[in-house]
Design an enzyme around this catalytic site. Structure first.
Site, PDB file in Angstrom:
ATOM      1  N   HIS A 182       0.860  -1.190   0.000  1.00 15.13           N
ATOM      2  CA  HIS A 182       0.000   0.000   0.000  1.00 15.13           C
ATOM      3  C   HIS A 182       0.898   1.241   0.000  1.00 15.13           C
ATOM      4  CE1 HIS A 182      -3.313   2.584   0.331  1.00 15.13           C
ATOM      5  NE2 HIS A 182      -4.041   1.949   1.248  1.00 15.13           N
ATOM      6  N   HIS A 185      -2.650   6.898  -0.690  1.00 14.66           N
ATOM      7  CA  HIS A 185      -3.578   7.463   0.290  1.00 14.66           C
ATOM      8  C   HIS A 185      -2.938   7.991   1.565  1.00 14.66           C
ATOM      9  CE1 HIS A 185      -6.841   4.828  -1.787  1.00 14.66           C
ATOM     10  NE2 HIS A 185      -6.471   5.864  -2.506  1.00 14.66           N
ATOM     11  N   TYR A 187      -0.482   6.973   3.468  1.00 17.33           N
ATOM     12  CA  TYR A 187       0.068   6.077   4.483  1.00 17.33           C
ATOM     13  C   TYR A 187       1.599   6.077   4.408  1.00 17.33           C
ATOM     14  CZ  TYR A 187      -4.835   4.878   4.963  1.00 17.33           C
ATOM     15  OH  TYR A 187      -6.190   4.959   5.158  1.00 17.33           O
TER      16      TYR A 187
END
Length: 369
Positions: A182, A185, A187
Site C-alpha cells: 500500500h 492514500h 500512508y
C-alpha cells in the site's frame, strides 16, 4: 481496437498478471471494512464468507492488512503478524481458491495516520517527519483526530522494511497468490514519497531520488519472498486522501514507476484522480505511467461498466479495480458482463458491524429465485 458487438469485451477475458493467471480483468479493490476479530485482529468466519462471495473477480486484493501493531491506523482491521492472523487468512484464501478465484494481500503500514490508542503501549505513531496529518481515524469510540507522530530514526527504517518482509512471508504461509504494497492514500510509503510529509535531510529525504528510496527498498525486499511476478504496489499520485500532497506529483510518480519497472514487478495499481471523487481532480498524465512501466497497469477510481470496457479496449489499462460496487454486488463480474442492474451500497454499514451490509447483499441468482 474496436470489437464487433458479438465479441466479448476484453474486460471479461483471461489475463496473465505477472505470474498470476486471472480469469477476467475485473479486480476487487482493497476495502477497509473493520470487521476483524476484536482482540486479536484476525480474520474470522464472517470475513471468509465475504471474500468467498466475491471470488468471481479476476483478482481480489484484500483490505489493507497491517504488517505490525505499529502499522495499524484503524480499529478492527486485520493484521499479518501473528499465528492467529495467518490462520484466519488461510481460511479466506482456501475459500477463494475453492471457488476458482485468486487473492493477494495488501500489506499496510499507516505511519502517521493512527492514534495513540491503537499503538503499542500508547506510543506516538511514526512518520518520516514529525508533522501531524490533517485527517481523522476510526477508534473504538468513533472517528477521532490522528495523533501527532514522531520522526523515524534512520536506524529504525530497516526494521520496518523487515516488517513488510515478515508480513509477506506470513502471506505466503497463508496461501495468498501474491502481495500488493500500500503506497497510496497518505500512508507510510506515501508519506516518504511526498515533499509535504517528508522533510528529512538524510538518504530518505530531499530529492525525488531519495524520497522514493523507502518504497523501492520495501518492494525489492518483498519481491525476494514472493518473486517479482507476484508483487505489485498501489499508488495515488494526486489523491489528497489523509493529507497527502506533493509539489510535483508528475515528476515524482513518473520517476518512481520507471524505477519500479526496472525492478520487474508484476503490476502497478493506480488510483486515478481523487479517491471517491473526480477522476480529473488535478491535471496528471496517467499515460506517462503506463508508458514508463513494462508490467501490468491496474486502473482504479470511479469506473462504471462502459468506462471500464472502453479503457481496457483502448489499451489504457490491463485491468480495472472496483471498490464500492463490489461492496454491494458480490457477483459484480456476472452483473457487469450481462449489463444487469446493480445493488446500491449501504454507506451506514461500511465500517464495523456484523453481516448486515457485509455478506447479505443479494446475488443475481438470489433475485431470480
Amino acid at each position: 481496437m474496436s470489437q464487433s458487438s458479438s465479441a466479448k469485451p476484453a474486460l471479461f477475458t483471461p489475463f496473465r498478471l505477472g505470474d498470476i493467471e486471472l480469469r477476467n480483468r475485473v479486480v476487487m479493490a482493497p476495502l477497509t471494512r473493520n470487521r476483524a476479530t476484536r482482540g486479536n485482529d484476525a480474520p474470522n468466519d464472517l470475513n471468509v464468507e465475504y471474500y468467498r462471495q466475491r471470488a468471481g473477480a479476476g483478482l481480489i486484493i484484500t483490505e489493507g492488512t497491517q504488517v505490525s501493531q505499529q502499522g495499524q491506523g484503524y480499529v478492527w482491521t486485520p493484521g499479518l503478524y501473528s499465528e492467529a492472523q495467518i490462520a484466519g487468512w488461510k481460511a479466506v484464501t482456501d475459500a477463494v481458491h475453492a471457488q476458482g478465484g485468486k487473492i493477494i494481500a495488501q500489506l499496510w503500514h499507516v505511519g502517521r495516520v493512527s492514534h495513540v490508542s491503537l499503538q503499542p503501549d500508547g506510543q506516538a505513531p511514526v512518520s518520516p517527519s514529525p508533522i501531524t496529518a490533517k485527517t481523522k481515524t476510526y477508534i473504538e469510540s468513533g472517528f477521532a483526530e490522528v495523533s501527532t507522530p514522531r520522526e523515524l530514526a534512520l536506524a529504525e527504517i530497516p526494521a520496518i522494511i523487515g516488517e513488510f518482509v515478515t508480513a509477506a512471508e506470513n502471506a505466503k504461509a497463508a496461501g495468498f497468490d501474491g502481495v500488493e504494497l500500500h503506497g497510496a492514500h497518505g500512508y507510510l510509503i506515501d508519506q516518504f514519497l511526498r515533499d509535504d510529509s517528508n522533510k528529512r535531510s538524510d538518504a530518505y529525504g530531499g530529492s525525488i531520488e531519495n524520497r522514493v528510496r523507502f518504497a523501492l527498498e520495501a518492494v525489492a525486499a518483498v519481491s525476494k519472498v514472493f518473486g517479482k511476478g507476484r508483487v505489485g504496489i498501489r499508488i495515488s499520485p494526486v489523491s489528497p486522501a489523509n493529507d497527502a500532497r506533493d509539489s510535483d506529483p508528475q515528476a515524482l510518480f513518473t520517476h518512481l514507476v520507471t524505477k519500479l519497472s526496472e525492478q520487474g514487478i508484476a503490476f502497478i495499481h493506480v488510483v486515478e484522480g481523487a479517491t471517491r471523487e473526480a477522476r480529473d481532480y488535478l491535471p496528471f498524465d496517467y499515460g506517462a505511467l503506463r508508458r514508463a512501466f513494462k508490467g501490468a497497469y491496474i486502473a482504479n477510481n470511479g469506473f462504471n461498466r462502459e468506462l471500464a470496457i472502453e479503457t481496457v479496449e483502448k489499451g489504457e489499462a490491463d485491468a480495472i479495480a472496483f471498490g464500492r460496487l463490489f461492496i454491494a454486488n458480490p457477483d459484480l463480474v456476472a452483473r457487469l458482463e450481462r449489463n444487469a442492474p446493480l445493488n446500491e451500497p449501504d454507506v451506514a454499514t461500511f465500517y464495523g458491524g456484523d453481516a448486515k451490509g457485509y455478506t447479505d447483499y443479494p446475488a443475481l441468482a438470489d433475485k431470480a429465485a
